[in-house]
Scaffold this motif. Structure first.
Motif, PDB file in Angstrom:
ATOM      1  N   UNK A  48       0.849  -1.188   0.000  1.00 42.11           N
ATOM      2  CA  UNK A  48       0.000   0.000   0.000  1.00 42.11           C
ATOM      3  C   UNK A  48       0.892   1.248   0.000  1.00 42.11           C
ATOM      4  N   UNK A  49       1.290   1.701  -1.183  1.00 42.26           N
ATOM      5  CA  UNK A  49       2.252   2.808  -1.275  1.00 42.26           C
ATOM      6  C   UNK A  49       1.666   4.132  -0.780  1.00 42.26           C
ATOM      7  N   UNK A  50       2.543   4.984  -0.242  1.00 45.46           N
ATOM      8  CA  UNK A  50       2.122   6.320   0.176  1.00 45.46           C
ATOM      9  C   UNK A  50       2.906   7.339  -0.661  1.00 45.46           C
ATOM     10  N   UNK A  78     -10.945   8.932 -10.072  1.00 44.69           N
ATOM     11  CA  UNK A  78      -9.755   8.699  -9.265  1.00 44.69           C
ATOM     12  C   UNK A  78     -10.000   7.645  -8.200  1.00 44.69           C
ATOM     13  N   UNK A  79     -11.190   7.686  -7.613  1.00 41.03           N
ATOM     14  CA  UNK A  79     -11.419   6.749  -6.507  1.00 41.03           C
ATOM     15  C   UNK A  79     -11.742   5.359  -7.012  1.00 41.03           C
ATOM     16  N   UNK A  80     -12.289   5.228  -8.207  1.00 40.69           N
ATOM     17  CA  UNK A  80     -12.430   3.898  -8.799  1.00 40.69           C
ATOM     18  C   UNK A  80     -11.042   3.253  -8.913  1.00 40.69           C
ATOM     19  N   UNK A  81     -10.074   4.018  -9.399  1.00 38.17           N
ATOM     20  CA  UNK A  81      -8.710   3.488  -9.553  1.00 38.17           C
ATOM     21  C   UNK A  81      -8.056   3.227  -8.203  1.00 38.17           C
ATOM     22  N   UNK A  82      -8.166   4.183  -7.275  1.00 44.72           N
ATOM     23  CA  UNK A  82      -7.483   4.034  -5.981  1.00 44.72           C
ATOM     24  C   UNK A  82      -8.070   2.873  -5.175  1.00 44.72           C
ATOM     25  N   UNK A  83      -9.402   2.753  -5.159  1.00 43.99           N
ATOM     26  CA  UNK A  83     -10.029   1.683  -4.378  1.00 43.99           C
ATOM     27  C   UNK A  83      -9.722   0.322  -5.025  1.00 43.99           C
ATOM     28  N   UNK A  84      -9.704   0.279  -6.345  1.00 47.47           N
ATOM     29  CA  UNK A  84      -9.342  -0.965  -7.028  1.00 47.47           C
ATOM     30  C   UNK A  84      -7.980  -1.470  -6.555  1.00 47.47           C
ATOM     31  N   UNK A  85      -6.991  -0.596  -6.536  1.00 49.72           N
ATOM     32  CA  UNK A  85      -5.626  -1.011  -6.171  1.00 49.72           C
ATOM     33  C   UNK A  85      -5.519  -1.285  -4.665  1.00 49.72           C
ATOM     34  N   UNK A  86      -6.162  -0.444  -3.854  1.00 48.29           N
ATOM     35  CA  UNK A  86      -6.044  -0.623  -2.403  1.00 48.29           C
ATOM     36  C   UNK A  86      -6.648  -1.953  -1.973  1.00 48.29           C
ATOM     37  N   UNK A  87      -7.812  -2.274  -2.516  1.00 47.31           N
ATOM     38  CA  UNK A  87      -8.494  -3.511  -2.127  1.00 47.31           C
ATOM     39  C   UNK A  87      -7.715  -4.726  -2.673  1.00 47.31           C
ATOM     40  N   UNK A 120      -8.667  -3.076   4.023  1.00 45.85           N
ATOM     41  CA  UNK A 120     -10.078  -3.268   4.373  1.00 45.85           C
ATOM     42  C   UNK A 120     -10.677  -2.020   4.992  1.00 45.85           C
ATOM     43  N   UNK A 121      -9.811  -1.051   5.319  1.00 53.43           N
ATOM     44  CA  UNK A 121     -10.302   0.222   5.866  1.00 53.43           C
ATOM     45  C   UNK A 121      -9.584   1.340   5.146  1.00 53.43           C
ATOM     46  N   UNK A 122     -10.370   2.277   4.636  1.00 54.74           N
ATOM     47  CA  UNK A 122      -9.814   3.392   3.883  1.00 54.74           C
ATOM     48  C   UNK A 122     -10.212   4.687   4.565  1.00 54.74           C
ATOM     49  N   UNK A 133      -5.823   2.720   5.361  1.00 58.60           N
ATOM     50  CA  UNK A 133      -5.048   3.248   4.230  1.00 58.60           C
ATOM     51  C   UNK A 133      -5.584   4.612   3.829  1.00 58.60           C
ATOM     52  N   UNK A 134      -4.675   5.592   3.763  1.00 63.50           N
ATOM     53  CA  UNK A 134      -5.033   6.977   3.481  1.00 63.50           C
ATOM     54  C   UNK A 134      -4.985   7.227   1.968  1.00 63.50           C
ATOM     55  N   UNK A 135      -6.144   7.511   1.389  1.00 62.87           N
ATOM     56  CA  UNK A 135      -6.202   7.740  -0.064  1.00 62.87           C
ATOM     57  C   UNK A 135      -6.338   9.239  -0.392  1.00 62.87           C
ATOM     58  N   UNK A 136      -5.780  10.059   0.481  1.00 62.02           N
ATOM     59  CA  UNK A 136      -5.735  11.499   0.270  1.00 62.02           C
ATOM     60  C   UNK A 136      -5.026  11.835  -1.047  1.00 62.02           C
TER      61      UNK A 136
END
Ligand code: PLP
Length: 383
Positions: free
Chosen positions: A21-23, A112-121, A126-128, A198-201
């Motif tokens: 989970x890169x920052x 953006x969030x479609x892409x970010x949530x796809x990769x994070x999950x 399990x928590x964003x 995971x922070x998706x800021x």
């Protein structure tokens, strides 16, 4: 599943594998950018994406492994509308509007969030968590629900009430913050550290930018693989501008479009204009804007992490930066909605007001092909 890209620091020479989970860059704290390590997209693939649907049809340029399913709500494929009447008023023959307000959750934040949530999950999150001026929180809540994970949203108490309600509607755990998005950012970061969420800021993870690239890919398709002369973009955190700049560069490299990329113009509200001020002073970073104030919630970002990248995109593209007052942007949104039948948000109104300035001072010529972005739907700001 092999991920065929690496993460390259946007400021120093550091690189990293895309696993986990890169920052941000562990050496300099600046954002990572995705660099693909796959065969260059072919011109045959270009014909295929033209026939496909939704933003994920641009998979050759997106962070999705072969055969992997994205977390999607059908985002993208938004209308590109010719503005004949507004164009006549503004003295522009070839004026267009990309209406991002019709995306799922009512703004371009969906991409953006479609892409970010796809990769994070996919990486096991399990928590964003997200700090937001509003619309990003709505989008995260919806995409997290779609993926079956939890979302916590830190938003200013002053966020438009309908936007806050939409966060709740999609099951986001809403935390109201006294202050602006910068204050929300500090609380979100602390909560992320304490809870392991995971922070998706904006730009604290590398994939929202990749989703935003599809704004430019769609323009290229809709204009028959040509590029407009200028793009007028209401700017907060900068993901739209930075994403489009990266996308045009990648499209040219792949030989999918020819010519010069569009001049990118950033529009900000006069009550929070750190990018405009930095652009005008020739600085390569912005200064935090004290006491940011504007009704255009998406533009109330006093210290964007991506300021360096935005300023680079504006300067390299030969564009610029414009500030408009809240009175101007509100009035421009009202007039544009009545003239065109489009539900223009305050941010979209800011772009209309900026076009007027840029035409009046001769920066835009009558024959230029100009695209205004209506980044979100106007109804989110009412009530
Ligand atoms: C977030 C937001 C913006 C600013 O977007 P960036 O691309 O991050 O600068 C503009 N308009 C609306 C409606 C937004 O929600």
């Amino acid at each position: 599943m092999t991920l065929d890209w690496i993460l390259a620091c946007s400021a120093c020479a550091n690189t990293r594998a895309p696993d986990g989970l890169p920052t941000v860059c562990d050496l300099c704290g600046q954002p990572w950018l995705v660099r693909y390590r796959r065969a260059a997209p072919t011109v045959t693939a270009r014909a295929e994406v033209r026939r496909g649907h939704g933003m994920w049809r641009f998979q050759p340029f997106l962070p999705l492994a072969e055969g992997e399913q994205p977390v999607t709500l059908g985002e993208g494929d938004t209308p590109l509308l010719h503005l004949r009447r507004s164009g006549a008023h503004l003295g522009l023959r070839d004026l267009w509007l990309k209406d991002e307000g019709v995306n799922p959750t009512g703004s371009f934040k969906a991409r953006g969030l479609s892409a970010a949530v796809t990769r994070a999950v996919a990486a096991g999150a399990t928590r964003l968590v997200i700090p937001t001026a509003g619309n990003a929180g709505v989008a995260l809540s919806a995409y997290a629900s779609r993926a079956g994970v939890r979302a916590r949203v830190f938003a200013p108490r002053t966020t438009p009430p309908v936007i806050l309600e939409q966060v709740r509607v999609f099951g986001g755990e809403l935390e109201l913050v006294d202050g602006h998005i910068g204050d929300a950012g500090r609380l979100a970061a602390a909560w992320s550290a304490a809870e392991g969420a995971y922070n998706v800021s904006t730009l604290r993870e590398p994939y929202r930018i990749e989703g935003k690239k599809t704004l430019a890919f769609e323009l290229a398709v809709q204009f028959g693989w040509t590029m407009p002369d200028a793009i007028i973009y209401p700017t907060g955190g900068g993901t739209g501008l930075i994403g489009m700049w990266k996308a045009f560069t990648e499209l040219i490299e792949a030989g999918w479009v020819r010519g010069t990329p569009p001049r990118l113009f950033s529009v900000q509200a006069a009550g929070c204009a750190p990018v405009v001020r930095a652009f005008e002073s020739g600085a390569d970073r912005g200064e935090p804007w004290p006491d940011p104030q504007t009704v255009a919630a998406g533009l109330r970002v006093p210290a964007p992490l991506g300021d360096r990248l935005m300023l680079q995109a504006l300067r390299e593209s030969g564009g610029g930066a414009v500030a408009v007052s809240d009175t101007e942007l509100t009035e421009a949104a009202r007039v544009a909605s009545r003239t065109e039948g489009i539900d223009v948000s305050p941010e979209g109104g800011a772009a209309f007001a900026a076009v007027r300035q840029l035409r009046e001072n001769g920066t835009l010529r009558a024959e230029d092909r100009v695209v205004i972005f209506n980044t979100g739907a106007g109804w989110l700001y009412r009530g």
